[in-house]
Design a protein around this motif. Structure first.
Motif, PDB file in Angstrom:
ATOM      1  N   UNK A  27       0.849  -1.188   0.000  1.00 17.93           N
ATOM      2  CA  UNK A  27       0.000   0.000   0.000  1.00 17.93           C
ATOM      3  C   UNK A  27       0.890   1.246   0.000  1.00 17.93           C
ATOM      4  N   UNK A  28       0.360   2.315  -0.562  1.00 14.48           N
ATOM      5  CA  UNK A  28       1.186   3.511  -0.731  1.00 14.48           C
ATOM      6  C   UNK A  28       0.357   4.777  -0.545  1.00 14.48           C
ATOM      7  N   UNK A  29       0.932   5.748   0.156  1.00 12.22           N
ATOM      8  CA  UNK A  29       0.338   7.075   0.284  1.00 12.22           C
ATOM      9  C   UNK A  29       1.117   8.044  -0.597  1.00 12.22           C
ATOM     10  N   UNK A  30       0.385   8.860  -1.363  1.00 11.21           N
ATOM     11  CA  UNK A  30       1.010   9.842  -2.244  1.00 11.21           C
ATOM     12  C   UNK A  30       0.503  11.238  -1.892  1.00 11.21           C
ATOM     13  N   UNK A  31       1.404  12.211  -1.950  1.00 12.35           N
ATOM     14  CA  UNK A  31       1.036  13.590  -1.622  1.00 12.35           C
ATOM     15  C   UNK A  31       1.802  14.540  -2.523  1.00 12.35           C
ATOM     16  N   UNK A  32       1.130  15.604  -2.961  1.00 13.52           N
ATOM     17  CA  UNK A  32       1.747  16.602  -3.833  1.00 13.52           C
ATOM     18  C   UNK A  32       1.310  17.989  -3.408  1.00 13.52           C
ATOM     19  N   UNK A  33       2.252  18.914  -3.435  1.00 12.23           N
ATOM     20  CA  UNK A  33       1.952  20.321  -3.231  1.00 12.23           C
ATOM     21  C   UNK A  33       2.732  21.115  -4.276  1.00 12.23           C
ATOM     22  N   UNK A  34       2.093  22.132  -4.870  1.00 12.66           N
ATOM     23  CA  UNK A  34       2.746  22.868  -5.938  1.00 12.66           C
ATOM     24  C   UNK A  34       2.314  24.319  -6.003  1.00 12.66           C
ATOM     25  N   UNK A  35       3.064  25.083  -6.770  1.00 11.29           N
ATOM     26  CA  UNK A  35       2.775  26.513  -6.930  1.00 11.29           C
ATOM     27  C   UNK A  35       3.246  26.956  -8.306  1.00 11.29           C
ATOM     28  N   UNK A  36       2.462  27.832  -8.953  1.00 11.17           N
ATOM     29  CA  UNK A  36       2.796  28.318 -10.286  1.00 11.17           C
ATOM     30  C   UNK A  36       2.404  29.787 -10.413  1.00 11.17           C
ATOM     31  N   UNK A  37       3.263  30.589 -11.057  1.00 11.56           N
ATOM     32  CA  UNK A  37       2.918  31.982 -11.282  1.00 11.56           C
ATOM     33  C   UNK A  37       3.689  32.532 -12.489  1.00 11.56           C
ATOM     34  N   UNK A  38       3.181  33.618 -13.026  1.00  6.23           N
ATOM     35  CA  UNK A  38       3.873  34.319 -14.105  1.00  6.23           C
ATOM     36  C   UNK A  38       4.889  35.266 -13.484  1.00  6.23           C
ATOM     37  N   UNK A  39       6.173  35.042 -13.756  1.00  6.26           N
ATOM     38  CA  UNK A  39       7.233  35.860 -13.159  1.00  6.26           C
ATOM     39  C   UNK A  39       7.302  37.234 -13.822  1.00  6.26           C
ATOM     40  N   UNK A  40       7.325  37.236 -15.129  1.00  8.15           N
ATOM     41  CA  UNK A  40       7.272  38.463 -15.927  1.00  8.15           C
ATOM     42  C   UNK A  40       6.387  38.132 -17.123  1.00  8.15           C
ATOM     43  N   UNK A  41       6.139  39.107 -17.950  1.00  6.81           N
ATOM     44  CA  UNK A  41       5.285  38.869 -19.107  1.00  6.81           C
ATOM     45  C   UNK A  41       5.818  37.713 -19.951  1.00  6.81           C
ATOM     46  N   UNK A  42       4.950  36.735 -20.207  1.00  5.10           N
ATOM     47  CA  UNK A  42       5.240  35.585 -21.070  1.00  5.10           C
ATOM     48  C   UNK A  42       6.179  34.558 -20.463  1.00  5.10           C
ATOM     49  N   UNK A  43       6.577  34.733 -19.199  1.00  7.95           N
ATOM     50  CA  UNK A  43       7.440  33.755 -18.528  1.00  7.95           C
ATOM     51  C   UNK A  43       6.724  33.218 -17.289  1.00  7.95           C
ATOM     52  N   UNK A  44       6.391  31.942 -17.317  1.00  3.47           N
ATOM     53  CA  UNK A  44       5.698  31.278 -16.212  1.00  3.47           C
ATOM     54  C   UNK A  44       6.617  30.239 -15.586  1.00  3.47           C
ATOM     55  N   UNK A  45       6.609  30.174 -14.264  1.00  3.64           N
ATOM     56  CA  UNK A  45       7.422  29.202 -13.525  1.00  3.64           C
ATOM     57  C   UNK A  45       6.532  28.396 -12.592  1.00  3.64           C
ATOM     58  N   UNK A  46       6.925  27.162 -12.349  1.00  4.11           N
ATOM     59  CA  UNK A  46       6.176  26.311 -11.441  1.00  4.11           C
ATOM     60  C   UNK A  46       7.092  25.366 -10.691  1.00  4.11           C
ATOM     61  N   UNK A  47       6.702  25.021  -9.466  1.00  7.25           N
ATOM     62  CA  UNK A  47       7.448  24.056  -8.647  1.00  7.25           C
ATOM     63  C   UNK A  47       6.444  23.075  -8.036  1.00  7.25           C
ATOM     64  N   UNK A  48       6.914  21.858  -7.791  1.00  3.41           N
ATOM     65  CA  UNK A  48       6.098  20.838  -7.129  1.00  3.41           C
ATOM     66  C   UNK A  48       6.978  20.008  -6.202  1.00  3.41           C
ATOM     67  N   UNK A  49       6.402  19.608  -5.078  1.00  2.00           N
ATOM     68  CA  UNK A  49       7.018  18.575  -4.227  1.00  2.00           C
ATOM     69  C   UNK A  49       6.055  17.408  -4.165  1.00  2.00           C
ATOM     70  N   UNK A  50       6.574  16.236  -4.516  1.00  2.00           N
ATOM     71  CA  UNK A  50       5.765  15.019  -4.558  1.00  2.00           C
ATOM     72  C   UNK A  50       6.455  13.968  -3.708  1.00  2.00           C
ATOM     73  N   UNK A  51       5.672  13.222  -2.936  1.00  3.31           N
ATOM     74  CA  UNK A  51       6.261  12.176  -2.101  1.00  3.31           C
ATOM     75  C   UNK A  51       5.406  10.918  -2.130  1.00  3.31           C
ATOM     76  N   UNK A  52       6.083   9.779  -2.048  1.00  2.00           N
ATOM     77  CA  UNK A  52       5.429   8.478  -1.923  1.00  2.00           C
ATOM     78  C   UNK A  52       5.896   7.838  -0.614  1.00  2.00           C
ATOM     79  N   UNK A  53       4.948   7.327   0.161  1.00  2.00           N
ATOM     80  CA  UNK A  53       5.285   6.612   1.387  1.00  2.00           C
ATOM     81  C   UNK A  53       4.821   5.173   1.232  1.00  2.00           C
ATOM     82  N   UNK A  54       5.770   4.230   1.264  1.00  2.00           N
ATOM     83  CA  UNK A  54       5.462   2.812   1.146  1.00  2.00           C
ATOM     84  C   UNK A  54       5.190   2.225   2.517  1.00  2.00           C
ATOM     85  N   UNK A  55       3.989   1.744   2.721  1.00  3.39           N
ATOM     86  CA  UNK A  55       3.581   1.197   4.012  1.00  3.39           C
ATOM     87  C   UNK A  55       4.254  -0.159   4.271  1.00  3.39           C
ATOM     88  N   UNK A  56       4.375  -0.508   5.550  1.00  2.00           N
ATOM     89  CA  UNK A  56       4.929  -1.808   5.970  1.00  2.00           C
ATOM     90  C   UNK A  56       6.272  -2.083   5.291  1.00  2.00           C
TER      91      UNK A  56
END
Length: 444
Positions: A314-343
């Motif tokens: 069994x596995x638990x998965x979690x993600x948190x992320x953020x995205x925004x336009x830094x300047x005109x026509x330039x968009x940046x995004x970041x994510x943190x994703x984790x998997x936890x393997x039970x037992x």
């Protein structure tokens, strides 16, 4: 062969039902199409044809950045592809089709795929209650969730061979034969999907790229063959409840089916798709100048205590992320994703190759930059996956130039890196490649 026959029969049935529904709809009148002008001719500008069609021809090529001793040849992509799509709209429904035919130079074979063949419409003909429901039945592309290239509650099939080879991102999503019922209510909206025939991911199986085999302790290019008895023939079910609350889009998910990759094995060590139930939720909302998102999923498999090394824990998965336009026509995004393997300790104690098992907690950080230039005709997109726990990663870069609506050229690179041959991205280090394509569009 039985699966193909069932699929053909069901698609035929969908079209037959569609024709029956269409026959009940009133034909267009002169008032629907527009009026005569003073000269008694049709006003062409007011006439909208219910039928539309379009398509493209695509030529693509790709090669490895280094040789792979487990795979013969350095070519990773050689496509000559044609796609045709058509739609016919009625008063409250439509039918849609999208299909591909292509020559695959890697496998030296002609291929075809119906990506969409569906009927979609409102059920108002059933009465007042039916007006709250839409139905879409047939071959279709399904997706949900909030992650970018990371899938927690989205258990619809994916095509990772196309993704790794550099085909357009559209081909990452694999079609499903499904019935999707959508309901819209004041309290909550609901999507309920039934897939009568199990559709797995098109994963890395030795056809294009080699993969790590723990039994050999090295990569292999041998085709991963799955016995028919290890392929489920039961249906899959998926559900989503969603609504907006105070500017936040909330969703709850459920899935009942099977693992999309053959991560389990039978007593003879042959690959197997095992049972899987998934529950989770997601949220997405404006945060400061950008968009914040999070998603959670619990993957509940057959092995309840981790003691069976042939079945994923069994596995638990979690993600948190953020995205925004830094300047005109330039968009940046970041994510943190984790998997936890039970037992995890139990699995290590029972594993036949504990040195190759995934870590108890696997973390992945992603960063992306998207820049549009030359009046948005040039798009540059860079996306990097990096796992500090596995010490590996995957960098994707793509440039697309489309100065007119008639043609576009694109090219890019898929670069895998890692210190260990058995980790998720590290095993594909010899699959690193560059590619380019030219696409010509046409329409009626």
């Amino acid at each position: 062969m039985a699966g193909n026959s069932f699929r053909t029969s069901l698609l035929t049935a969908v079209l037959a039902v569609s024709v029956g529904v269409f026959a009940q709809e009133a034909p267009p009148t002169v008032d629907d199409w527009g009026a005569f002008d003073e000269m008694g001719d049709w006003d062409d500008e007011d006439v909208a044809s219910p039928f539309s069609w379009a398509g493209f021809i695509d030529i693509a090529a790709g090669t490895r950045l280094q040789s792979d001793s487990a795979i013969r040849g350095d070519t990773t992509l050689t496509d000559i592809r044609g796609q045709f799509q058509a739609d016919y709209a009625f008063d409250s429904s439509k039918i849609g089709f999208r299909g591909d035919v292509w020559y695959d130079g890697v496998t030296d074979s002609w291929e075809s795929q119906i990506r969409e063949l569906y009927w979609q419409g409102n059920l108002g003909f059933l009465g007042n209650a039916g007006e709250k429901f839409d139905l879409k039945a047939g071959q279709q592309i399904l997706t949900w969730g909030v992650g970018d290239y990371l899938f927690l509650n989205d258990l619809f099939p994916k095509d990772y061979q196309s993704f790794f080879a550099g085909r357009d991102d559209d081909y990452l999503k694999y079609p499903s034969l499904a019935v999707k019922l959508s309901g819209y209510f004041d309290l909550v909206n609901v999507d309920f999907v039934v897939m009568p025939e199990f559709e797995p991911d098109n994963g890395i199986n030795g056809e294009y790229f080699s993969y790590f085999n723990p039994m050999l302790a090295e990569n292999t290019g041998a085709r991963m063959e799955i016995p028919d008895e290890n392929k489920p023939d039961d249906p899959e079910y998926a559900m989503r409840l969603y609504r907006s609350v105070a500017g936040t889009e909330l969703a709850i998910y459920g899935y009942k089916g099977f693992t999309k990759l053959p991560e389990a094995a039978d007593e003879l060590g042959r690959p197997l798709y095992s049972d899987l139930t998934v529950t989770g939720f997601s949220a997405i909302r404006p945060v400061g100048p950008g968009i914040g998102k999070l998603e959670y999923a619990f993957h509940d498999g057959d092995d309840t205590d981790g003691s069976n090394p042939l079945i994923p824990n069994d596995q638990t998965r979690f993600l948190i992320g953020y995205e925004q336009e830094l300047v005109a026509n330039l968009t940046a995004g970041v994510q943190w994703y984790t998997e936890f393997n039970h037992d995890f300790d139990v699995r290590i104690a029972n594993s036949s190759w504990p040195q190759f098992e995934a870590t108890e907690r696997r973390h992945v950080f992603t960063t992306q930059l998207r820049y549009q230039a030359l009046q948005q005709t040039l798009v540059l997109h860079a996306f990097n996956f990096w796992s500090p726990t596995d010490d590996d990663g995957f960098l994707r870069f793509r440039a697309t130039y489309s100065p007119t609506d008639k043609w576009q050229v694109s090219g890019g690179m898929n670069l895998f890196y890692g210190d260990e041959a058995h980790t998720f991205y590290g095993q594909f280090e010899d699959a690193s490649n560059v590619y380019a394509s030219f696409r010509y569009f046409f329409e009626g």
